[in-house]
Design a protein around this motif. Structure first.
Motif, PDB file in Angstrom:
ATOM      1  N   ARG A 115      36.008 -91.392 -18.084  1.00 13.52           N
ATOM      2  CA  ARG A 115      37.356 -91.768 -17.667  1.00 13.52           C
ATOM      3  C   ARG A 115      38.398 -90.726 -18.081  1.00 13.52           C
ATOM      4  N   LYS A 116      38.002 -89.465 -18.060  1.00 15.57           N
ATOM      5  CA  LYS A 116      38.910 -88.377 -18.379  1.00 15.57           C
ATOM      6  C   LYS A 116      38.565 -87.178 -17.511  1.00 15.57           C
ATOM      7  N   ALA A 117      39.427 -86.183 -17.513  1.00 15.62           N
ATOM      8  CA  ALA A 117      39.232 -85.011 -16.655  1.00 15.62           C
ATOM      9  C   ALA A 117      37.991 -84.229 -17.076  1.00 15.62           C
ATOM     10  N   VAL A 118      37.275 -83.743 -16.063  1.00 14.67           N
ATOM     11  CA  VAL A 118      36.100 -82.899 -16.276  1.00 14.67           C
ATOM     12  C   VAL A 118      36.297 -81.624 -15.470  1.00 14.67           C
TER      13      VAL A 118
ATOM     14  N   SER B 249      33.660 -74.208  -8.507  1.00 17.99           N
ATOM     15  CA  SER B 249      34.044 -74.932  -9.720  1.00 17.99           C
ATOM     16  C   SER B 249      35.148 -75.914  -9.361  1.00 17.99           C
ATOM     17  N   ALA B 250      35.319 -76.926 -10.208  1.00 14.21           N
ATOM     18  CA  ALA B 250      36.296 -77.960  -9.877  1.00 14.21           C
ATOM     19  C   ALA B 250      36.835 -78.623 -11.129  1.00 14.21           C
ATOM     20  N   ALA B 251      37.978 -79.307 -10.941  1.00 13.05           N
ATOM     21  CA  ALA B 251      38.557 -80.163 -11.965  1.00 13.05           C
ATOM     22  C   ALA B 251      38.627 -81.559 -11.364  1.00 13.05           C
ATOM     23  N   VAL B 252      38.042 -82.522 -12.044  1.00 12.70           N
ATOM     24  CA  VAL B 252      37.896 -83.875 -11.514  1.00 12.70           C
ATOM     25  C   VAL B 252      38.565 -84.864 -12.454  1.00 12.70           C
ATOM     26  N   MET B 253      39.349 -85.796 -11.884  1.00 13.57           N
ATOM     27  CA  MET B 253      40.034 -86.799 -12.696  1.00 13.57           C
ATOM     28  C   MET B 253      39.844 -88.179 -12.080  1.00 13.57           C
ATOM     29  N   PRO B 254      39.176 -89.099 -12.780  1.00 17.57           N
ATOM     30  CA  PRO B 254      39.006 -90.460 -12.266  1.00 17.57           C
ATOM     31  C   PRO B 254      40.341 -91.189 -12.192  1.00 17.57           C
TER      32      PRO B 254
ATOM     33  N   SER C  62      35.749 -75.601 -18.867  1.00 18.44           N
ATOM     34  CA  SER C  62      35.825 -76.759 -19.758  1.00 18.44           C
ATOM     35  C   SER C  62      36.927 -76.620 -20.801  1.00 18.44           C
ATOM     36  N   THR C  63      37.469 -75.417 -20.967  1.00 19.11           N
ATOM     37  CA  THR C  63      38.498 -75.193 -21.991  1.00 19.11           C
ATOM     38  C   THR C  63      39.920 -75.229 -21.433  1.00 19.11           C
ATOM     39  N   MET C  64      40.071 -75.392 -20.140  1.00 21.56           N
ATOM     40  CA  MET C  64      41.404 -75.343 -19.558  1.00 21.56           C
ATOM     41  C   MET C  64      42.141 -76.666 -19.771  1.00 21.56           C
TER      42      MET C  64
ATOM     43  N   THR D 156      44.340 -79.958 -18.835  1.00 22.02           N
ATOM     44  CA  THR D 156      44.334 -80.869 -17.686  1.00 22.02           C
ATOM     45  C   THR D 156      45.469 -81.892 -17.765  1.00 22.02           C
ATOM     46  N   LEU D 157      46.487 -81.591 -18.564  1.00 12.43           N
ATOM     47  CA  LEU D 157      47.569 -82.545 -18.796  1.00 12.43           C
ATOM     48  C   LEU D 157      48.266 -82.942 -17.501  1.00 12.43           C
ATOM     49  N   PHE D 158      48.574 -81.967 -16.639  1.00 13.64           N
ATOM     50  CA  PHE D 158      49.314 -82.269 -15.417  1.00 13.64           C
ATOM     51  C   PHE D 158      48.450 -83.054 -14.424  1.00 13.64           C
ATOM     52  N   LEU D 159      47.160 -82.735 -14.363  1.00 17.09           N
ATOM     53  CA  LEU D 159      46.265 -83.484 -13.477  1.00 17.09           C
ATOM     54  C   LEU D 159      46.150 -84.928 -13.960  1.00 17.09           C
TER      55      LEU D 159
END
Length: 234
Positions: free
Chosen positions: A156-159, A180-185, A207-209, A211-214
């Motif tokens: 339940r968090k960004a990946v 590559s992707a950033a995924v947020m449930p 994995s180190t970036m 994700t606060l705004f997403l």
């Protein structure tokens, strides 16, 4: 006696070693200030092999530190500007989503902002439910999502990162170039769906970036979706 102390001399009957001189200078940090003439007698070997005075060495060290600090300041300034721009883009997207009067309008606002404002190569929003896709809204059964991208939803968090090919194919239909992707449930009292952004560069999302705004965008969606869905059913 160690090599650093082998050049011991005597002064006033007491043995002077490298360690004793070093300790004295540590405890009397103003020694050179009280005896500035000693600066002319102290020399440090330069990388070129020539000897330079202690003053020249100090100037060189200070210059290097100044350069390093300037580089750090430039990096912080650039990062602050980037965050300011990201904040403004996110603010505009949130306002657009708040103005949406339907689920399709909400999804369209997200897609439009990701591509036009954020410059994202691939953007996806998938809602969970039994309804069929309509007006640009992709809806899939929650069981189907769990069987394919369940690992991405579990926390339940960004990946972020280079996901498995079947995960990328599920998140981004007809977009085989995603690396590559950033995924947020989208998770509130229940799992509502998922949003994702992707890049053809396998190293763009890591994995180190941050994700606060997403996460912020997802939180706003989680609050808006139930209201818009309820409105559509009345």
């Amino acid at each position: 006696m160690s090599a650093r102390n082998e050049h011991a001399v005597t002064a006033g009957g007491a043995a002077l070693t490298d360690d004793s001189v070093r300790e004295y200078l540590k405890n009397h940090s103003d020694f050179l200030q009280r005896h500035p003439d000693m600066l002319d007698f102290l020399h440090v070997n330069h990388a070129s092999g020539s000897a330079v005075s202690l003053v020249e060495k100090q100037v060189s060290v200070l210059r290097e530190r100044n350069t390093e600090m300037r580089q750090r300041l430039n990096a912080l300034t650039a990062n602050a500007r980037s965050n300011d721009k990201l904040y403004e883009q996110t603010r505009h997207l949130v306002l657009a989503m708040l103005d949406a009067d339907s689920v399709p309008a909400l999804c369209a606002a997200f897609q439009r902002a990701m591509q036009a404002d954020f410059g994202v190569e691939h953007a996806s929003i998938i809602l969970f439910g039994d309804a069929t896709a309509a007006d640009g809204v992709r809806v899939v059964p929650a069981e189907s999502a769990q069987s394919t991208i369940g690992a991405l939803l579990r926390g339940r968090k960004a990946v972020c990162g280079p996901l498995r090919r079947e995960e990328l194919d599920f998140l981004f239909e007809n977009a085989g170039s995603v690396g590559s992707a950033a995924v947020m449930p989208l998770t509130g009292t229940e799992d509502l769906g998922v949003i994702a952004v992707g890049s053809s560069d396998a190293h763009h999302y890591t994995s180190t970036m941050g994700t606060l705004f997403l996460q912020h965008i997802a939180e706003v969606m989680v609050r808006l979706l139930p209201r818009l869905q309820a409105t559509a059913q009345t």
